[in-house]
Design a protein around this motif. Structure first.
Motif, PDB file in Angstrom:
ATOM      1  N   PRO A  22      20.728  18.391 -39.845  1.00 27.48           N
ATOM      2  CA  PRO A  22      21.212  19.689 -40.273  1.00 27.48           C
ATOM      3  C   PRO A  22      20.212  20.365 -41.127  1.00 27.48           C
ATOM      4  O   PRO A  22      19.535  19.447 -41.995  1.00 27.48           O
ATOM      5  N   ASP A  23      20.029  21.587 -40.706  1.00 30.90           N
ATOM      6  CA  ASP A  23      19.129  22.323 -41.583  1.00 30.90           C
ATOM      7  C   ASP A  23      19.720  22.577 -42.891  1.00 30.90           C
ATOM      8  O   ASP A  23      20.988  22.938 -43.062  1.00 30.90           O
ATOM      9  N   PHE A  24      18.973  22.796 -44.000  1.00 29.51           N
ATOM     10  CA  PHE A  24      19.623  23.316 -45.258  1.00 29.51           C
ATOM     11  C   PHE A  24      18.664  24.090 -46.074  1.00 29.51           C
ATOM     12  O   PHE A  24      17.439  23.877 -45.902  1.00 29.51           O
ATOM     13  N   THR A  25      19.114  24.843 -47.145  1.00 31.98           N
ATOM     14  CA  THR A  25      18.136  25.241 -48.103  1.00 31.98           C
ATOM     15  C   THR A  25      18.790  25.158 -49.462  1.00 31.98           C
ATOM     16  O   THR A  25      19.810  25.214 -49.817  1.00 31.98           O
ATOM     17  N   ARG A  26      17.956  24.690 -50.337  1.00 33.24           N
ATOM     18  CA  ARG A  26      18.307  24.154 -51.407  1.00 33.24           C
ATOM     19  C   ARG A  26      16.973  24.458 -52.571  1.00 33.24           C
ATOM     20  O   ARG A  26      15.859  24.724 -51.861  1.00 33.24           O
ATOM     21  N   PRO A  27      17.213  24.678 -53.901  1.00 33.17           N
ATOM     22  CA  PRO A  27      15.904  24.513 -54.734  1.00 33.17           C
ATOM     23  C   PRO A  27      15.074  23.148 -54.524  1.00 33.17           C
ATOM     24  O   PRO A  27      15.680  22.115 -54.478  1.00 33.17           O
ATOM     25  N   LEU A  28      14.061  23.270 -54.316  1.00 31.26           N
ATOM     26  CA  LEU A  28      13.062  22.195 -54.063  1.00 31.26           C
ATOM     27  C   LEU A  28      12.193  22.071 -55.401  1.00 31.26           C
ATOM     28  O   LEU A  28      11.602  23.279 -55.590  1.00 31.26           O
ATOM     29  N   VAL A  29      12.201  21.082 -55.844  1.00 28.12           N
ATOM     30  CA  VAL A  29      11.746  21.179 -57.421  1.00 28.12           C
ATOM     31  C   VAL A  29      10.129  20.405 -57.401  1.00 28.12           C
ATOM     32  O   VAL A  29      10.234  19.187 -56.836  1.00 28.12           O
ATOM     33  N   LEU A  39      14.735  22.802 -45.070  1.00 28.78           N
ATOM     34  CA  LEU A  39      14.170  21.589 -44.604  1.00 28.78           C
ATOM     35  C   LEU A  39      13.456  22.008 -43.231  1.00 28.78           C
ATOM     36  O   LEU A  39      12.302  21.535 -42.801  1.00 28.78           O
ATOM     37  N   ALA A  40      13.728  23.113 -42.567  1.00 35.47           N
ATOM     38  CA  ALA A  40      13.053  23.455 -41.415  1.00 35.47           C
ATOM     39  C   ALA A  40      11.466  23.996 -41.683  1.00 35.47           C
ATOM     40  O   ALA A  40      10.862  23.883 -41.084  1.00 35.47           O
ATOM     41  N   ASP A  41      11.465  24.611 -42.845  1.00 31.22           N
ATOM     42  CA  ASP A  41      10.193  25.082 -43.177  1.00 31.22           C
ATOM     43  C   ASP A  41       9.432  23.851 -43.408  1.00 31.22           C
ATOM     44  O   ASP A  41       8.227  24.008 -43.207  1.00 31.22           O
ATOM     45  N   PHE A 135      16.058   9.109 -43.842  1.00 30.78           N
ATOM     46  CA  PHE A 135      16.159   9.786 -42.390  1.00 30.78           C
ATOM     47  C   PHE A 135      14.687  10.320 -42.272  1.00 30.78           C
ATOM     48  O   PHE A 135      14.072  10.987 -43.132  1.00 30.78           O
ATOM     49  N   LEU A 136      14.129   9.602 -41.245  1.00 37.07           N
ATOM     50  CA  LEU A 136      12.627  10.047 -40.700  1.00 37.07           C
ATOM     51  C   LEU A 136      12.961  11.206 -39.614  1.00 37.07           C
ATOM     52  O   LEU A 136      13.644  10.968 -38.715  1.00 37.07           O
ATOM     53  N   LEU A 137      12.359  12.152 -39.931  1.00 39.35           N
ATOM     54  CA  LEU A 137      12.497  13.410 -39.306  1.00 39.35           C
ATOM     55  C   LEU A 137      11.073  13.921 -38.428  1.00 39.35           C
ATOM     56  O   LEU A 137      10.283  14.026 -39.161  1.00 39.35           O
ATOM     57  N   ASP A 138      11.164  14.304 -37.176  1.00 39.19           N
ATOM     58  CA  ASP A 138       9.997  14.808 -36.643  1.00 39.19           C
ATOM     59  C   ASP A 138       9.960  16.518 -36.715  1.00 39.19           C
ATOM     60  O   ASP A 138      10.816  16.812 -37.540  1.00 39.19           O
ATOM     61  N   GLY A 139       8.889  16.970 -36.197  1.00 40.19           N
ATOM     62  CA  GLY A 139       8.791  18.352 -36.427  1.00 40.19           C
ATOM     63  C   GLY A 139       9.787  19.322 -35.965  1.00 40.19           C
ATOM     64  O   GLY A 139       9.953  20.338 -36.252  1.00 40.19           O
ATOM     65  N   ASP A 140      10.784  18.828 -34.978  1.00 38.86           N
ATOM     66  CA  ASP A 140      11.903  19.467 -34.595  1.00 38.86           C
ATOM     67  C   ASP A 140      13.166  18.943 -35.280  1.00 38.86           C
ATOM     68  O   ASP A 140      14.280  19.580 -34.912  1.00 38.86           O
ATOM     69  N   ARG A 141      13.342  18.283 -36.393  1.00 41.47           N
ATOM     70  CA  ARG A 141      14.257  17.588 -37.207  1.00 41.47           C
ATOM     71  C   ARG A 141      15.137  16.567 -36.205  1.00 41.47           C
ATOM     72  O   ARG A 141      16.264  16.506 -36.931  1.00 41.47           O
ATOM     73  N   THR A 142      14.288  16.295 -35.210  1.00 43.54           N
ATOM     74  CA  THR A 142      15.346  15.201 -34.849  1.00 43.54           C
ATOM     75  C   THR A 142      14.873  13.757 -35.541  1.00 43.54           C
ATOM     76  O   THR A 142      13.692  13.527 -35.901  1.00 43.54           O
ATOM     77  N   VAL A 143      16.090  13.105 -35.762  1.00 42.86           N
ATOM     78  CA  VAL A 143      15.927  11.742 -36.429  1.00 42.86           C
ATOM     79  C   VAL A 143      15.315  10.599 -35.532  1.00 42.86           C
ATOM     80  O   VAL A 143      16.067  10.325 -34.524  1.00 42.86           O
ATOM     81  N   THR A 144      14.286   9.954 -36.093  1.00 41.14           N
ATOM     82  CA  THR A 144      13.725   8.992 -35.454  1.00 41.14           C
ATOM     83  C   THR A 144      14.051   7.800 -36.087  1.00 41.14           C
ATOM     84  O   THR A 144      13.839   6.560 -35.602  1.00 41.14           O
ATOM     85  N   TYR A 145      14.621   7.755 -37.251  1.00 43.14           N
ATOM     86  CA  TYR A 145      15.019   6.322 -37.994  1.00 43.14           C
ATOM     87  C   TYR A 145      16.058   7.103 -38.970  1.00 43.14           C
ATOM     88  O   TYR A 145      15.755   8.048 -39.505  1.00 43.14           O
ATOM     89  N   ALA A 146      16.953   6.080 -39.217  1.00 43.85           N
ATOM     90  CA  ALA A 146      18.034   6.285 -40.246  1.00 43.85           C
ATOM     91  C   ALA A 146      18.557   5.288 -40.774  1.00 43.85           C
ATOM     92  O   ALA A 146      18.748   4.075 -40.284  1.00 43.85           O
ATOM     93  N   TRP A 147      18.670   4.963 -42.101  1.00 39.69           N
ATOM     94  CA  TRP A 147      19.084   4.044 -42.739  1.00 39.69           C
ATOM     95  C   TRP A 147      20.236   4.563 -43.912  1.00 39.69           C
ATOM     96  O   TRP A 147      19.617   5.378 -44.500  1.00 39.69           O
ATOM     97  N   VAL A 148      21.282   4.088 -43.947  1.00 37.40           N
ATOM     98  CA  VAL A 148      22.409   4.501 -44.821  1.00 37.40           C
ATOM     99  C   VAL A 148      22.773   3.387 -45.588  1.00 37.40           C
ATOM    100  O   VAL A 148      23.198   2.239 -44.919  1.00 37.40           O
ATOM    101  N   ALA A 149      22.996   3.400 -46.989  1.00 36.10           N
ATOM    102  CA  ALA A 149      23.517   2.231 -47.712  1.00 36.10           C
ATOM    103  C   ALA A 149      24.900   1.914 -47.262  1.00 36.10           C
ATOM    104  O   ALA A 149      25.889   2.844 -47.111  1.00 36.10           O
TER     105      ALA A 149
END
Length: 169
Positions: A22-29, A39-41, A135-149
């Protein structure tokens, strides 16, 4: 001796490998300022390692970011974090950790919810943070690796993440 209780977390239906994140926009610090960024940017510029972690100041956050800093993942791709901490807390955390990484501020944990990784905090009705995840994402935001606790606290297999980074870049 461990001075905290390890807690199993419930199953989660998180974003998985092969799915578009999912794309999102938040303050990036950074250590100097913050601005709204999507995230798309970031993925338009290349692969991204998206790291969800507990609030700044929690010991898992310190361990996770010290390990990422020491392993220099940012030399290969863009690494950004997401937590419920405010931009002010992020600036302090970045400065104290000597980090070159940017952190998204998501105080309501909306992004963690979109990714399927909410972690409601015991004894605090209506308060949650994201569970640790990578989450590792390629240039199209496709998940290539995911680890969740799967428990708290839990930490990624850093060597496995590095192998996935090498395969991606």
């Amino acid at each position: 001796m461990v001075d905290f209780e390890v807690v199993s977390l419930p199953e989660t239906d998180h974003v998985g490998v092969g799915e578009v994140a999912p794309d999102f926009t938040r303050p990036l610090v950074t250590d100097e300022y913050w601005e709204d960024v999507s995230l798309a940017d970031l993925t338009e510029e290349g692969p991204v390692c998206l790291v969800f972690y507990p609030m700044d100041g929690a010991f898992p956050a310190t361990y996770i970011w010290n390990e990422i800093r020491d392993r220099a993942w940012g030399d290969s791709l863009t690494v950004v974090g997401v937590s419920i901490s405010t931009p002010y807390e992020h600036k302090t955390f970045i400065h104290e950790r000597g980090m070159d990484y940017r952190l998204f501020s998501d105080p309501a944990n909306g992004v963690g919810g979109e990714y399927g990784i909410p972690n409601p905090l015991d004894g605090m009705t209506g308060v949650e943070e994201p569970r640790p995840a990578v989450f590792l994402l390629d240039g199209d935001r496709t998940v290539t690796y995911a680890w969740v606790a799967s428990e708290w606290p839990d930490f990624p297999d850093y060597d496995a993440v590095e192998d996935a980074i090498e395969a991606l870049v």
